[in-house]
Design an enzyme around this catalytic site. Structure first.
Site, PDB file in Angstrom:
ATOM      1  N   TYR A  36      -7.714  13.949 -86.655  1.00 54.63           N
ATOM      2  CA  TYR A  36      -8.309  12.697 -87.136  1.00 54.63           C
ATOM      3  C   TYR A  36      -9.505  12.973 -88.021  1.00 54.63           C
ATOM      4  O   TYR A  36     -10.203  13.963 -87.835  1.00 54.63           O
ATOM      5  CB  TYR A  36      -8.759  11.834 -85.949  1.00 54.63           C
ATOM      6  CG  TYR A  36      -7.650  11.306 -85.082  1.00 54.63           C
ATOM      7  CD1 TYR A  36      -6.316  11.344 -85.493  1.00 54.63           C
ATOM      8  CD2 TYR A  36      -7.928  10.756 -83.829  1.00 54.63           C
ATOM      9  CE1 TYR A  36      -5.310  10.862 -84.672  1.00 54.63           C
ATOM     10  CE2 TYR A  36      -6.924  10.269 -83.013  1.00 54.63           C
ATOM     11  CZ  TYR A  36      -5.620  10.333 -83.438  1.00 54.63           C
ATOM     12  OH  TYR A  36      -4.621   9.854 -82.627  1.00 54.63           O
ATOM     13  N   SER A  65      -1.029   1.991 -80.274  1.00 52.50           N
ATOM     14  CA  SER A  65      -0.573   0.994 -81.262  1.00 52.50           C
ATOM     15  C   SER A  65      -0.047  -0.284 -80.622  1.00 52.50           C
ATOM     16  O   SER A  65       1.016  -0.794 -80.990  1.00 52.50           O
ATOM     17  CB  SER A  65       0.496   1.592 -82.191  1.00 52.50           C
ATOM     18  OG  SER A  65      -0.060   2.573 -83.027  1.00 52.50           O
ATOM     19  N   LEU A 110      -1.064  -3.156 -81.132  1.00 56.00           N
ATOM     20  CA  LEU A 110      -1.071  -4.196 -82.165  1.00 56.00           C
ATOM     21  C   LEU A 110      -0.243  -3.797 -83.386  1.00 56.00           C
ATOM     22  O   LEU A 110      -0.321  -4.447 -84.425  1.00 56.00           O
ATOM     23  CB  LEU A 110      -2.505  -4.521 -82.591  1.00 56.00           C
ATOM     24  CG  LEU A 110      -3.364  -5.212 -81.532  1.00 56.00           C
ATOM     25  CD1 LEU A 110      -4.791  -5.436 -82.049  1.00 56.00           C
ATOM     26  CD2 LEU A 110      -2.752  -6.544 -81.105  1.00 56.00           C
ATOM     27  N   GLY A 115      -1.953  -3.345 -86.629  1.00 56.84           N
ATOM     28  CA  GLY A 115      -2.508  -4.592 -87.131  1.00 56.84           C
ATOM     29  C   GLY A 115      -1.480  -5.665 -87.430  1.00 56.84           C
ATOM     30  O   GLY A 115      -1.832  -6.839 -87.598  1.00 56.84           O
ATOM     31  N   GLY A 150      -1.602 -10.809 -86.685  1.00 56.90           N
ATOM     32  CA  GLY A 150      -1.343 -11.980 -87.518  1.00 56.90           C
ATOM     33  C   GLY A 150      -1.993 -11.922 -88.883  1.00 56.90           C
ATOM     34  O   GLY A 150      -1.764 -12.820 -89.714  1.00 56.90           O
TER      35      GLY A 150
END
Length: 364
Positions: free
Chosen positions: A64, A245, A247, A250, A254
């Protein structure tokens, strides 16, 4: 030196990882945006807030920040190490997890060659320890399998591609050495298959080597491959799932429902819109956005935000020990943590399963 403030927030519940002595929060802070989307000062504020709110499991990796590039390799670990240096009591209050990268996936600055040799593992661990400014890593994970597996969006195993340079037994022996030397407390896997989990456990028990305590795999409304058999393996073997993950990069918040992933405002919305390399991954599939829009509409129909429904789905699944959330702002972090305690009614869960039946796992 600056110290962490004392707050009255109710702590997030805790859970034991696998058969270990690690007791961690049911929410984990993922840090892969630190050093790319999130500058150091803001990253430190996010770390402070997470710990204040009872999130004491912090996950990172040697490769990362994300999207990965040579210039930011190791930046996230370094930022966390700087935070520890500024907060003398913080290290003792968190469970620190990081990952050794598997064989190179077009990232020669991380790992060259096809294998994950004992030398690679030891060198990576020692570099992580220095960057993190710590004497021990609580949970050291193999980021992706050394052998060939369909991963990161691929779904079919192809025997023709089968290859391995370093046997699992050799990997385990090296990790065992790091445990004996006091550099690592416990070990885990990531992006692993049912076969891989069983083999790591079998060899550990057969040879008296460290037993994996957790597997960090993608899990959420857009990618529920864990439900197709890995969940049984984890349950029967006593290995915990760290869900990443939740979501869908992202999509399930929404924020791309109107603009899509490449329309006006998408770049400002988040990672998929900003980075072409992310759009080329599973999250950029048209099917993934279509399914996310269905889930967003369902959440609003039940009076929930898409983020709250998506996170509550992971937070309440029996198979998830801790859900890894990311944040690029304090408001984002608070929204994710505030979703804890949300109960999804049976009729909503039925509708979620109906969508999955129709659209399956578009970001598997």
């Amino acid at each position: 030196m600056t110290e962490l403030s004392v707050t009255t927030h109710t702590p997030i519940p805790r859970v034991r990882l696998g058969q270990s002595d690690l007791q961690v929060s049911r929410i984990c802070l993922g840090t892969m945006t630190f050093g790319e989307q999130v500058p150091s000062a803001l990253a430190h504020d996010i770390l402070d807030r997470a710990l204040e709110r009872g999130v004491d499991l912090i996950d990172t990796a040697e490769m990362y920040a994300i999207p990965t590039r040579a210039e930011t390799y190791g930046a996230t670990e370094d930022i966390i190490g700087q935070w520890f240096a500024k907060r003398p009591t913080a290290r003792a209050r968190v469970t620190l997890a990081t990952k050794v990268a598997g064989p190179s996936r077009g990232m020669p600055w991380v790992r060259e060659g096809l294998g994950l040799t004992p030398k690679d593992i030891v060198a990576s661990c020692e570099k992580s320890l220095r960057r993190l400014r710590t004497e021990v890593i609580d949970l050291y994970q193999i980021h992706w399998p050394e052998r060939y597996v369909p991963a990161f969006g691929a779904i079919y195993f192809d025997p023709v591609k089968d290859r391995s340079e370093t046997p699992i037994h050799d990997q385990l022996e090296t990790l065992g050495r790091l445990v004996r030397e006091g550099k690592v407390r416990h070990i885990g896997l990531s992006n692993e298959t049912p076969y891989g989990v069983h083999e790591f456990v079998r060899l550990a028990e057969q040879h008296g080597l460290p037993r994996v305590v957790s597997v960090q795999n993608v899990y959420g409304l857009l990618s529920r491959a864990v439900d197709n058999g890995l969940d049984e393996s984890l349950h029967r073997l006593g290995v915990s799932l760290l869900a990443y993950s939740p979501l869908g990069a992202g999509l399930l918040s929404g924020k791309y429902d109107v603009s899509g992933i490449d329309g006006p405002g998408a770049a400002e919305a988040g990672r998929i819109g900003r980075f072409e390399s992310v759009r080329k991954q599973r999250w950029g599939r048209p099917e993934a956005l279509a399914a996310a829009r269905r889930y967003s509409a369902l959440a609003r129909e039940f009076g929930l935000t898409p983020t709250r429904m998506a996170l509550a789905f992971c937070y309440t699944r029996w198979k998830v020990a801790s859900t890894i959330i990311g944040a690029t702002s304090l408001a984002h972090l608070d929204e994710n943590i505030d979703a804890w305690g949300t109960t999804l009614p049976p009729e909503l869960l039925e509708r979620i399963d109906q969508i999955r039946w129709e659209m399956r796992d578009p970001a598997a």
